[in-house]
Design a protein around this motif. Structure first.
Motif, PDB file in Angstrom:
ATOM      1  N   ARG A  56      -7.030  10.199  -2.403  1.00 24.58           N
ATOM      2  CA  ARG A  56      -6.114  10.059  -3.536  1.00 24.58           C
ATOM      3  C   ARG A  56      -6.793   9.262  -4.641  1.00 24.58           C
ATOM      4  O   ARG A  56      -7.415   8.229  -4.388  1.00 24.58           O
ATOM      5  CB  ARG A  56      -4.857   9.338  -3.063  1.00 24.58           C
ATOM      6  N   CYS A  57      -6.663   9.736  -5.866  1.00 28.39           N
ATOM      7  CA  CYS A  57      -7.200   9.019  -7.024  1.00 28.39           C
ATOM      8  C   CYS A  57      -6.382   7.745  -7.226  1.00 28.39           C
ATOM      9  O   CYS A  57      -5.148   7.776  -7.220  1.00 28.39           O
ATOM     10  CB  CYS A  57      -7.142   9.896  -8.271  1.00 28.39           C
ATOM     11  N   HIS A  63      -4.508  14.273  -5.303  1.00 30.26           N
ATOM     12  CA  HIS A  63      -5.304  14.392  -4.090  1.00 30.26           C
ATOM     13  C   HIS A  63      -6.396  15.427  -4.326  1.00 30.26           C
ATOM     14  O   HIS A  63      -6.142  16.483  -4.883  1.00 30.26           O
ATOM     15  CB  HIS A  63      -4.419  14.810  -2.908  1.00 30.26           C
ATOM     16  N   LEU A  64      -7.615  15.101  -3.874  1.00 28.18           N
ATOM     17  CA  LEU A  64      -8.742  16.006  -4.036  1.00 28.18           C
ATOM     18  C   LEU A  64      -9.671  15.851  -2.829  1.00 28.18           C
ATOM     19  O   LEU A  64      -9.594  14.859  -2.107  1.00 28.18           O
ATOM     20  CB  LEU A  64      -9.485  15.725  -5.337  1.00 28.18           C
ATOM     21  N   GLU A  68     -15.546  15.899  -3.704  1.00 29.33           N
ATOM     22  CA  GLU A  68     -15.419  15.977  -5.163  1.00 29.33           C
ATOM     23  C   GLU A  68     -15.008  14.648  -5.783  1.00 29.33           C
ATOM     24  O   GLU A  68     -14.997  14.509  -6.997  1.00 29.33           O
ATOM     25  CB  GLU A  68     -14.395  17.055  -5.538  1.00 29.33           C
ATOM     26  N   ALA A  69     -14.657  13.659  -4.950  1.00 27.37           N
ATOM     27  CA  ALA A  69     -14.171  12.379  -5.455  1.00 27.37           C
ATOM     28  C   ALA A  69     -15.328  11.469  -5.820  1.00 27.37           C
ATOM     29  O   ALA A  69     -16.448  11.596  -5.321  1.00 27.37           O
ATOM     30  CB  ALA A  69     -13.296  11.709  -4.402  1.00 27.37           C
ATOM     31  N   TRP A  77     -11.717   7.977  -7.072  1.00 28.44           N
ATOM     32  CA  TRP A  77     -11.277   8.409  -8.403  1.00 28.44           C
ATOM     33  C   TRP A  77     -11.522   9.897  -8.539  1.00 28.44           C
ATOM     34  O   TRP A  77     -12.459  10.439  -7.967  1.00 28.44           O
ATOM     35  CB  TRP A  77     -12.046   7.667  -9.491  1.00 28.44           C
ATOM     36  N   CYS A  78     -10.725  10.570  -9.356  1.00 25.25           N
ATOM     37  CA  CYS A  78     -10.913  11.997  -9.582  1.00 25.25           C
ATOM     38  C   CYS A  78     -11.936  12.260 -10.682  1.00 25.25           C
ATOM     39  O   CYS A  78     -12.474  13.359 -10.779  1.00 25.25           O
ATOM     40  CB  CYS A  78      -9.582  12.678  -9.900  1.00 25.25           C
ATOM     41  N   SER A  79     -12.206  11.255 -11.533  1.00 18.97           N
ATOM     42  CA  SER A  79     -13.183  11.426 -12.614  1.00 18.97           C
ATOM     43  C   SER A  79     -13.722  10.061 -13.033  1.00 18.97           C
ATOM     44  O   SER A  79     -13.160   9.013 -12.694  1.00 18.97           O
ATOM     45  CB  SER A  79     -12.541  12.113 -13.822  1.00 18.97           C
TER      46      SER A  79
END
Length: 90
Positions: A56-57, A63-64, A68-69, A77-79
């Protein structure tokens, strides 16, 4: 009128049988290729997908997949922008 209907039904039946025969021939050919170690045919199951854990970011909560996180300071973080902004304030 009866003769015309007979010929129409006969033509449709012949096309249907030809289509079935073509599928059987294609399946046999694909089975022979699969036995040789080549690409699997239409009836072969797809290879199993690997399961990956989700994270989770810390900023937006999306959620990713873990691959990819972005991991910084023990948080995910997502980005890079969300990592720069920091955790969300609720």
């Amino acid at each position: 009128m009866g003769k015309l209907l007979f010929w129409i039904v006969l033509i449709i039946l012949v096309l249907f049988v030809a289509r079935i025969a073509g599928r059987i021939a294609a399946d046999r050919q694909a089975g022979a290729k699969a036995a040789d170690g080549k690409k699997p045919g239409r009836g072969a199951p797809p290879p199993p997908k690997t399961l990956e854990s989700m994270v989770r970011c810390a900023h937006c909560g999306i959620h990713l997949p873990r691959s990819e996180a972005l991991l910084q300071n023990g948080q995910t973080w997502c980005s890079a922008d969300h990592a720069r902004l920091g955790p969300a304030k609720h």
